[in-house]
Write a protein that holds these residues in place. Structure first.
Motif, PDB file in Angstrom:
ATOM      1  N   ILE A 282     -20.642  -0.330   5.961  1.00  0.00           N
ATOM      2  CA  ILE A 282     -20.373   0.054   4.573  1.00  0.00           C
ATOM      3  C   ILE A 282     -21.143   1.325   4.234  1.00  0.00           C
ATOM      4  O   ILE A 282     -20.643   2.230   3.551  1.00  0.00           O
ATOM      5  N   TYR A 283     -22.365   1.400   4.710  1.00  0.00           N
ATOM      6  CA  TYR A 283     -23.201   2.587   4.496  1.00  0.00           C
ATOM      7  C   TYR A 283     -22.527   3.828   5.085  1.00  0.00           C
ATOM      8  O   TYR A 283     -22.463   4.888   4.439  1.00  0.00           O
ATOM      9  N   LEU A 284     -21.993   3.693   6.301  1.00  0.00           N
ATOM     10  CA  LEU A 284     -21.306   4.813   6.933  1.00  0.00           C
ATOM     11  C   LEU A 284     -20.023   5.175   6.189  1.00  0.00           C
ATOM     12  O   LEU A 284     -19.713   6.358   6.013  1.00  0.00           O
ATOM     13  N   ILE A 285     -19.273   4.159   5.749  1.00  0.00           N
ATOM     14  CA  ILE A 285     -18.010   4.417   5.052  1.00  0.00           C
ATOM     15  C   ILE A 285     -18.267   5.153   3.743  1.00  0.00           C
ATOM     16  O   ILE A 285     -17.570   6.116   3.398  1.00  0.00           O
ATOM     17  N   LEU A 286     -19.258   4.712   2.983  1.00  0.00           N
ATOM     18  CA  LEU A 286     -19.601   5.404   1.739  1.00  0.00           C
ATOM     19  C   LEU A 286     -19.999   6.850   2.014  1.00  0.00           C
ATOM     20  O   LEU A 286     -19.679   7.758   1.236  1.00  0.00           O
ATOM     21  N   THR A 287     -20.685   7.049   3.115  1.00  0.00           N
ATOM     22  CA  THR A 287     -21.075   8.405   3.490  1.00  0.00           C
ATOM     23  C   THR A 287     -19.854   9.259   3.778  1.00  0.00           C
ATOM     24  O   THR A 287     -19.755  10.402   3.311  1.00  0.00           O
ATOM     25  N   HIS A 288     -18.914   8.717   4.530  1.00  0.00           N
ATOM     26  CA  HIS A 288     -17.693   9.465   4.829  1.00  0.00           C
ATOM     27  C   HIS A 288     -16.925   9.791   3.557  1.00  0.00           C
ATOM     28  O   HIS A 288     -16.373  10.886   3.425  1.00  0.00           O
ATOM     29  N   VAL A 289     -16.877   8.841   2.641  1.00  0.00           N
ATOM     30  CA  VAL A 289     -16.184   9.069   1.372  1.00  0.00           C
ATOM     31  C   VAL A 289     -16.851  10.209   0.607  1.00  0.00           C
ATOM     32  O   VAL A 289     -16.193  11.088   0.057  1.00  0.00           O
ATOM     33  N   GLY A 290     -18.177  10.215   0.591  1.00  0.00           N
ATOM     34  CA  GLY A 290     -18.896  11.241  -0.160  1.00  0.00           C
ATOM     35  C   GLY A 290     -18.860  12.606   0.478  1.00  0.00           C
ATOM     36  O   GLY A 290     -18.845  13.628  -0.222  1.00  0.00           O
ATOM     37  N   TRP A 291     -18.827  12.662   1.810  1.00  0.00           N
ATOM     38  CA  TRP A 291     -18.907  13.946   2.502  1.00  0.00           C
ATOM     39  C   TRP A 291     -17.557  14.554   2.840  1.00  0.00           C
ATOM     40  O   TRP A 291     -17.447  15.775   2.950  1.00  0.00           O
ATOM     41  N   ALA A 292     -16.557  13.740   3.041  1.00  0.00           N
ATOM     42  CA  ALA A 292     -15.314  14.233   3.634  1.00  0.00           C
ATOM     43  C   ALA A 292     -14.289  14.704   2.613  1.00  0.00           C
ATOM     44  O   ALA A 292     -13.196  15.099   3.001  1.00  0.00           O
ATOM     45  N   PHE A 293     -14.629  14.656   1.331  1.00  0.00           N
ATOM     46  CA  PHE A 293     -13.674  15.146   0.346  1.00  0.00           C
ATOM     47  C   PHE A 293     -13.772  16.666   0.223  1.00  0.00           C
ATOM     48  O   PHE A 293     -14.850  17.252   0.271  1.00  0.00           O
ATOM     49  N   ASN A 294     -12.637  17.285   0.051  1.00  0.00           N
ATOM     50  CA  ASN A 294     -12.523  18.732  -0.041  1.00  0.00           C
ATOM     51  C   ASN A 294     -12.888  19.185  -1.455  1.00  0.00           C
ATOM     52  O   ASN A 294     -12.226  18.837  -2.421  1.00  0.00           O
ATOM     53  N   HIS A 295     -13.945  19.985  -1.591  1.00  0.00           N
ATOM     54  CA  HIS A 295     -14.385  20.425  -2.917  1.00  0.00           C
ATOM     55  C   HIS A 295     -13.337  21.274  -3.630  1.00  0.00           C
ATOM     56  O   HIS A 295     -13.335  21.348  -4.860  1.00  0.00           O
ATOM     57  N   ASN A 296     -12.457  21.924  -2.870  1.00  0.00           N
ATOM     58  CA  ASN A 296     -11.398  22.704  -3.505  1.00  0.00           C
ATOM     59  C   ASN A 296     -10.384  21.821  -4.233  1.00  0.00           C
ATOM     60  O   ASN A 296      -9.548  22.322  -4.972  1.00  0.00           O
ATOM     61  N   SER A 297     -10.449  20.527  -3.994  1.00  0.00           N
ATOM     62  CA  SER A 297      -9.500  19.618  -4.640  1.00  0.00           C
ATOM     63  C   SER A 297     -10.068  19.009  -5.919  1.00  0.00           C
ATOM     64  O   SER A 297      -9.478  18.085  -6.468  1.00  0.00           O
ATOM     65  N   PHE A 298     -11.197  19.525  -6.393  1.00  0.00           N
ATOM     66  CA  PHE A 298     -11.814  19.032  -7.620  1.00  0.00           C
ATOM     67  C   PHE A 298     -11.883  20.149  -8.656  1.00  0.00           C
ATOM     68  O   PHE A 298     -12.007  21.329  -8.313  1.00  0.00           O
ATOM     69  N   HIS A 299     -11.826  19.759  -9.930  1.00  0.00           N
ATOM     70  CA  HIS A 299     -12.169  20.717 -10.978  1.00  0.00           C
ATOM     71  C   HIS A 299     -13.547  20.363 -11.520  1.00  0.00           C
ATOM     72  O   HIS A 299     -14.128  19.331 -11.179  1.00  0.00           O
ATOM     73  N   SER A 300     -14.092  21.254 -12.321  1.00  0.00           N
ATOM     74  CA  SER A 300     -15.444  21.072 -12.881  1.00  0.00           C
ATOM     75  C   SER A 300     -16.457  20.794 -11.777  1.00  0.00           C
ATOM     76  O   SER A 300     -17.275  19.875 -11.869  1.00  0.00           O
ATOM     77  N   ILE A 301     -16.402  21.603 -10.705  1.00  0.00           N
ATOM     78  CA  ILE A 301     -17.254  21.331  -9.557  1.00  0.00           C
ATOM     79  C   ILE A 301     -18.731  21.597  -9.839  1.00  0.00           C
ATOM     80  O   ILE A 301     -19.583  21.219  -9.027  1.00  0.00           O
ATOM     81  N   PHE A 302     -19.034  22.229 -10.969  1.00  0.00           N
ATOM     82  CA  PHE A 302     -20.446  22.412 -11.295  1.00  0.00           C
ATOM     83  C   PHE A 302     -21.128  21.073 -11.564  1.00  0.00           C
ATOM     84  O   PHE A 302     -22.353  20.984 -11.547  1.00  0.00           O
ATOM     85  N   LYS A 303     -20.319  20.021 -11.787  1.00  0.00           N
ATOM     86  CA  LYS A 303     -20.891  18.689 -12.012  1.00  0.00           C
ATOM     87  C   LYS A 303     -21.299  17.992 -10.716  1.00  0.00           C
ATOM     88  O   LYS A 303     -21.962  16.961 -10.752  1.00  0.00           O
ATOM     89  N   ILE A 304     -20.889  18.552  -9.579  1.00  0.00           N
ATOM     90  CA  ILE A 304     -21.163  17.886  -8.309  1.00  0.00           C
ATOM     91  C   ILE A 304     -22.660  17.779  -8.057  1.00  0.00           C
ATOM     92  O   ILE A 304     -23.148  16.768  -7.544  1.00  0.00           O
ATOM     93  N   GLN A 305     -23.395  18.817  -8.433  1.00  0.00           N
ATOM     94  CA  GLN A 305     -24.844  18.772  -8.217  1.00  0.00           C
ATOM     95  C   GLN A 305     -25.473  17.578  -8.932  1.00  0.00           C
ATOM     96  O   GLN A 305     -26.255  16.833  -8.347  1.00  0.00           O
ATOM     97  N   SER A 306     -25.127  17.408 -10.204  1.00  0.00           N
ATOM     98  CA  SER A 306     -25.715  16.307 -10.962  1.00  0.00           C
ATOM     99  C   SER A 306     -25.239  14.956 -10.437  1.00  0.00           C
ATOM    100  O   SER A 306     -25.973  13.963 -10.492  1.00  0.00           O
TER     101      SER A 306
END
Length: 716
Positions: A282-306
């Motif tokens: 589960i720890y690995l899966i959550l990691t893949h979910v968090g890391w493997a998403f393409n940032h170009n597919s999000f808006h308001s990416i300035f919120k990613i830091q927070s």
């Protein structure tokens, strides 16, 4: 900009034209007004394109076919040709929230690809920045000396300007098929530069729908035959459940074995071990979910830091070491078995041990290679594909690579020969199996002295491997100038490629956890605990807390750019952090084994729920990559990077689908392959009795070793 204004004007006049001016509006006249205004607006827009783009289109660098199709498109805009208007309507526009990181508008992908002579592409642009440093990431802003602008806009954007090293302004573009991405890039660059903006512009990831369908390739025929054969075997195995061969593919029986919550071995030494395996996955899966998403597919990416600067973001920092839990468990389980193994273990037994282990892996690898070829084929793309289908985080060149390099994955050496400049890999998760197989060879070097009654020598060899693995890892990091850790919040670049090729996917990196598991088996062999006094137990828990602090403290310090760390300290940390990480799991296992934990905690870790969940871990590892890549490849909307949306609306479905499909694949492929291996080794003629046992062991590490004992007892 002009396109965006044209869209807004069109919408405005449309709204004005249909607003009722009295109680009984003339709807026909409103639609006539709408047409008149739209026709006039597009004539003006076409004239603007004619003035601005025609000189660029008639460049010598643009092919005659591309020139003709673009001029026809502009003429269609002027004359309100509906296909040309729909092509223009499919373009992305300048989004709201630019100053908050909303840098993408994908336009209307489905409308574009539905047009007969159009293709959908992504136009990306980024502002020029200083040369890239060795490390670039979310939390590494530009040096102020290289970005010392004082205007209000630059001051506002400074904390996020470095995003342009990884994230671009991204817009969907619908263009004629006759134009190549290179030609459209040249036109876009010329237009942007004419306004005095020296932006980096590129048009890429173009795709369209084949007019007469896609040709079925040879690799797709082979993959289809393999998948169809597996399905057919399960159907016939269910119907002819008593057949000596087909009975192994009895899907309902394999399903019931998989979901069984009882202990496969009533006298198992570690009934709580599935709990560790489940949570590690589960720890690995959550990691893949968090890391493997393409940032170009999000808006308001300035919120990613927070978003990452929360408890979840902190907890995932060292998750790249989650796989070490499995290497620890493998070493523990294998050595525990052989410590109680009473039969003979000859050279031929060692060869059988390795071949059985390879056979255990190869069936699943072969099935998933076939699945990758079919799922990421052009046929599926034309059915469900989205704008990012060919993106790095999506399908990329998976089918072609799988068709060309399948043998390197089947023979378990593809990642061992990885080149950071050219990966040329079909899939990523099987690096784990390749490392495990190499460590199985090394395990025999520890086992052999034990079988010769030289227990101390066996322990010494294991300790040597633990130490040498750390030393080799440090030397590789030093001489290859590799990153000491994964650095998950850094951008994907050459530095990460070097780390993955020379560190993460190599056996020496994981030697220490594996053979710490082997040593742990020796420690737990004693009926009387070595450490049992309260003061000593408390001291060990203090060490556990200190090691946690070291690992999370270092990862926090480096990933959030709190300061710089000397290369010496970083190499020492990288060399020995996996030993510390292994202790974080080895010590709780020790306490659970000897009852130094509350009864309620022990009962929880031994819960039957964890047993079926742990049995499918290997399948989950492969399925998770497919689900995440398909999610990225089929996405046609821009998501919001909030915690709720990312991990509830996106992450949770990914996890649910991963586990649901993994149960099915495990019952169809994993269960039969394990059953066939056991049946081959059994050779006692009591197939029916064996097959109907509800507690057949499906543990990944003990399949071969359990049968070795039976085989040896027969010889004796």
């Amino acid at each position: 900009m002009v396109k965006s204004m044209g869209n807004y004007i069109l919408i405005w006049f449309f709204l004005v034209s249909i607003v009722p001016l009295n109680c009984e509006p003339d709807h026909l006249q409103s639609w006539k007004n709408f047409w008149s205004i739209s026709d006039s607006a597009f004539r003006k827009l076409g004239n603007y394109f004619d003035n601005q783009l025609t000189p660029l289109i008639k460049s010598e660098s643009i092919s005659s076919s591309c020139q003709g199709s673009l001029l026809k498109f502009i003429d269609g805009i002027k004359n309100f040709d509906i296909d040309s208007v729909r092509m223009f309507d499919s373009w992305g526009k300048l989004p709201s929230g630019l100053l908050f990181g909303s840098w993408s508008d994908l336009g209307s992908f489905d409308q574009c690809v539905s047009l007969e002579n159009s293709q959908y592409c992504l136009l990306t642009g980024s502002m020029p920045l200083p040369s890239k440093r060795q490390h670039e990431g979310l939390f590494i802003p530009l040096d102020k000396s290289s970005f010392n602008l004082t205007d209000p806009l630059s001051v506002h954007l400074y904390p996020y300007a470095h995003y342009f090293h990884n994230v671009n302004l991204t817009f969907g573009v619908c263009a004629p098929r006759e134009c190549s991405p290179q030609e459209m890039t040249l036109i876009a660059k010329s237009l942007i530069h004419s306004y005095g903006l020296q932006m980096k512009v590129n048009v890429d990831l173009c795709q369209h729908r084949a007019k007469s369908g896609n040709q079925i390739l040879f690799r797709e025929y082979v993959a289809l035959i393999i998948i169809s054969t597996v399905i057919a075997l399960n159907i016939f195995g269910t119907i002819y459940s008593t057949h000596p061969f087909l009975g192994h593919f009895n899907f309902p029986l394999n399903w019931s074995k998989l979901l069984s919550t009882t202990n496969n071995q009533p006298n198992r030494s570690y009934p709580f071990i599935e709990c560790f395996k489940f949570f590690a996955m589960i720890y690995l899966i959550l990691t893949h979910v968090g890391w493997a998403f393409n940032h170009n597919s999000f808006h308001s990416i300035f919120k990613i830091q927070s978003m990452y600067k929360g408890i979840l973001g902190y907890s995932l920092l060292p998750s790249y070491m989650g796989s070490e839990v499995y290497f620890l468990m493998t070493g523990l389980e294998l050595m525990t078995f052989f410590l109680s193994f009473k039969g003979k273990f000859t050279f031929s037994s060692a060869i059988s041990f390795l071949l059985i282990r390879w056979a255990r892996f190869v069936t699943l690898i072969g099935f998933y290679i076939s699945l990758y070829i079919l799922v990421f084929s052009d046929h599926v793309r034309d059915l469900v594909g989205g704008p990012f289908w060919s993106h790095l985080y999506s399908a990329t060149s998976i089918p072609g690579t799988c068709g060309e390099r399948w043998y390197s994955h089947v023979l378990l050496y593809s990642h061992l020969m990885a080149n950071p400049d050219n990966w040329n890999l079909c899939m990523m998760p099987d690096w784990f199996l390749q490392v495990d197989f190499i460590l199985a060879f090394m395990f025999l070097l520890v086992l052999w002295p034990l079988r010769m009654s030289h227990k101390r020598l066996s322990i010494s060899v294991a300790m040597f491997f633990i130490f040498s693995g750390s030393v080799i890892l440090g030397l590789v990091i030093y001489y290859k100038s590799a990153s000491p850790t994964w650095l998950p919040y850094n951008y994907v670049n050459q530095q990460l490629a070097v780390y993955l090729a020379y560190v993460h996917s190599q056996p020496y990196t994981h030697m220490s956890p594996y053979f710490i598991g082997v040593l742990l088996a020796f420690v737990l062999q004693s009926k009387d605990p070595i450490i049992k006094r309260k003061i000593h137990l408390r001291f060990m828990w203090l060490l556990w807390f200190i090691f946690n602090t070291i690992i999370f403290g270092y990862e926090f310090y480096i990933n959030f750019n709190i300061g710089t760390m000397s290369s010496t300290v970083s190499i020492i940390y990288a060399s020995f952090s996996r030993i510390l990480w292994s202790f974080l799991f080895a010590w709780p296992i020790y306490c659970l084994h000897y009852g130094f934990v509350p009864d309620g905690l022990y009962r929880f870790t031994c819960s039957g729920f964890f047993k079926p969940m742990a049995r499918i871990n290997l399948t989950v590892l492969f399925m998770n990559e497919i689900i995440i890549r398909m999610r990225n490849a089929t996405q046609i909307y821009i998501a919001d990077p909030t915690f709720f949306n990312t991990f509830i609306s996106i992450g949770t479905p990914v996890i649910v689908f991963t586990y649901a499909l993994s149960f099915i694949v495990s019952s169809m492929v994993d269960g039969p392959s394990i059953s066939l291996v056991k049946s081959y080794l059994k050779k006692d003629g009591k197939y029916d009795e064996y097959l109907k046992k509800p507690n057949v062991n499906l543990n990944n590490n003990l399949i071969s070793s359990t049968q070795l004992e039976k085989e040896s007892s027969k010889k004796d």
